[in-house]
Design an enzyme around this catalytic site. Sequence first.
Site, mmCIF file in Angstrom:
data_model
loop_
_atom_site.group_PDB
_atom_site.id
_atom_site.type_symbol
_atom_site.label_atom_id
_atom_site.label_comp_id
_atom_site.label_asym_id
_atom_site.label_seq_id
_atom_site.Cartn_x
_atom_site.Cartn_y
_atom_site.Cartn_z
ATOM 1 N N GLU A 100 9.133 -3.637 11.060
ATOM 2 C CA GLU A 100 9.522 -2.338 10.498
ATOM 3 C C GLU A 100 9.964 -1.370 11.572
ATOM 4 O O GLU A 100 9.260 -1.152 12.571
ATOM 5 C CB GLU A 100 8.361 -1.723 9.699
ATOM 6 C CG GLU A 100 8.720 -0.387 9.069
ATOM 7 C CD GLU A 100 7.713 0.125 8.066
ATOM 8 O OE1 GLU A 100 7.940 1.220 7.511
ATOM 9 O OE2 GLU A 100 6.702 -0.559 7.812
ATOM 10 N N LYS A 132 -1.211 -9.426 3.518
ATOM 11 C CA LYS A 132 -0.511 -8.840 4.661
ATOM 12 C C LYS A 132 -1.348 -7.733 5.264
ATOM 13 O O LYS A 132 -1.946 -6.929 4.544
ATOM 14 C CB LYS A 132 0.847 -8.264 4.228
ATOM 15 C CG LYS A 132 1.633 -7.623 5.389
ATOM 16 C CD LYS A 132 3.035 -7.225 4.965
ATOM 17 C CE LYS A 132 3.077 -5.926 4.208
ATOM 18 N NZ LYS A 132 2.683 -4.762 5.049
ATOM 19 N N GLU A 182 -1.485 -5.059 9.034
ATOM 20 C CA GLU A 182 -0.755 -4.552 10.184
ATOM 21 C C GLU A 182 -1.524 -4.793 11.480
ATOM 22 O O GLU A 182 -2.747 -4.718 11.503
ATOM 23 C CB GLU A 182 -0.510 -3.050 10.016
ATOM 24 C CG GLU A 182 0.245 -2.690 8.743
ATOM 25 C CD GLU A 182 0.309 -1.189 8.500
ATOM 26 O OE1 GLU A 182 -0.103 -0.413 9.393
ATOM 27 O OE2 GLU A 182 0.771 -0.782 7.422
ATOM 28 N N ASP A 205 0.838 -1.199 0.000
ATOM 29 C CA ASP A 205 0.000 0.000 0.000
ATOM 30 C C ASP A 205 0.874 1.250 0.000
ATOM 31 O O ASP A 205 0.360 2.373 -0.054
ATOM 32 C CB ASP A 205 -0.993 -0.005 1.165
ATOM 33 C CG ASP A 205 -0.329 -0.022 2.531
ATOM 34 O OD1 ASP A 205 0.911 -0.137 2.616
ATOM 35 O OD2 ASP A 205 -1.069 0.065 3.544
ATOM 36 N N SER A 206 2.193 1.042 0.021
ATOM 37 C CA SER A 206 3.132 2.136 -0.203
ATOM 38 C C SER A 206 2.920 2.784 -1.558
ATOM 39 O O SER A 206 3.486 3.854 -1.842
ATOM 40 C CB SER A 206 4.574 1.630 -0.092
ATOM 41 O OG SER A 206 4.768 0.456 -0.864
ATOM 42 N N ASP A 223 -0.818 -6.289 0.151
ATOM 43 C CA ASP A 223 -1.261 -5.570 1.347
ATOM 44 C C ASP A 223 -2.780 -5.408 1.363
ATOM 45 O O ASP A 223 -3.401 -5.149 0.320
ATOM 46 C CB ASP A 223 -0.646 -4.173 1.383
ATOM 47 C CG ASP A 223 0.651 -4.117 2.155
ATOM 48 O OD1 ASP A 223 0.903 -5.015 2.974
ATOM 49 O OD2 ASP A 223 1.422 -3.161 1.937
#
Length: 258
Positions: A178, A109, A111, A42-43, A81
């Site tokens: 991270e 993935k 968070e 999602d960067s 993501d």
Amino acid sequence: MKIEDLNALKQSGEKITCLTAYDASFAAVFDTCGVDIVLVGDSLGNVIQGSKNTLGVSMDEMIYHTQAVAKGARKALLIADMPYQSYTNAKQTLENAKRLMDVGAQMVKFEGGRELEASFKVLQDNNIPVCGHLGLQPQSILEIGGYKVQGRSKNDAQRILDDAKMLEDWGVKTIVLECIPASLAKQISQSLSIPTIGIGAGVDCDGQVLVGYDMLGITQNPPKFVQNFLTNGSVKSATDDFIQAVKNSTFPTDVHSF
């Protein structure tokens, strides 16, 4: 690359390589060079859309980019993501994870830790492989006040370690760590049987991930742990150099981690 291959790399001590990609062309270059994992991050909110954070990336956009990357990544494991607010409850998590898997993702993935137990467990119950993400969580920057190193205090470090062990117990296949102290990342990596993938977390993780655009020196004002591998030659040679540096444990150095 299969999921069990990641575990084999950890057991053998060979480092795992991961780069983000957002289209078929970059994915194909990374794949041809032999990167182990291609991550549709999602960067893309930062490097593709020009936003200050990842919070504006939608589920439909992640579907679009995952479908494109899947056409270029033939051998690498493809992880996608789940964007901000796409996994707030078990039902939503399952629906959105299935959408990503349907267009070519082999793993999803997202968070977070113990607060998302229901989301982790519903995917385990439905045989959808999950990559966790602990430490600095870019989707939570409003809550934590920006991009800051996590796990510096004893209590914070213990919480991250405990969450990592919980995620492993809940069937998570690998965990991105991270922006945490290298000593903590090493402790977590040694405590788990599943692989860890570091970004700004020191050389002792089981693998390393960089945003593809960061690795190529395209990003303006990248994080301090980033190294520009496109100093001479082509995108392919830069990717080869990144893979070799990770495999040889010459990246990251102390200068490139916290």
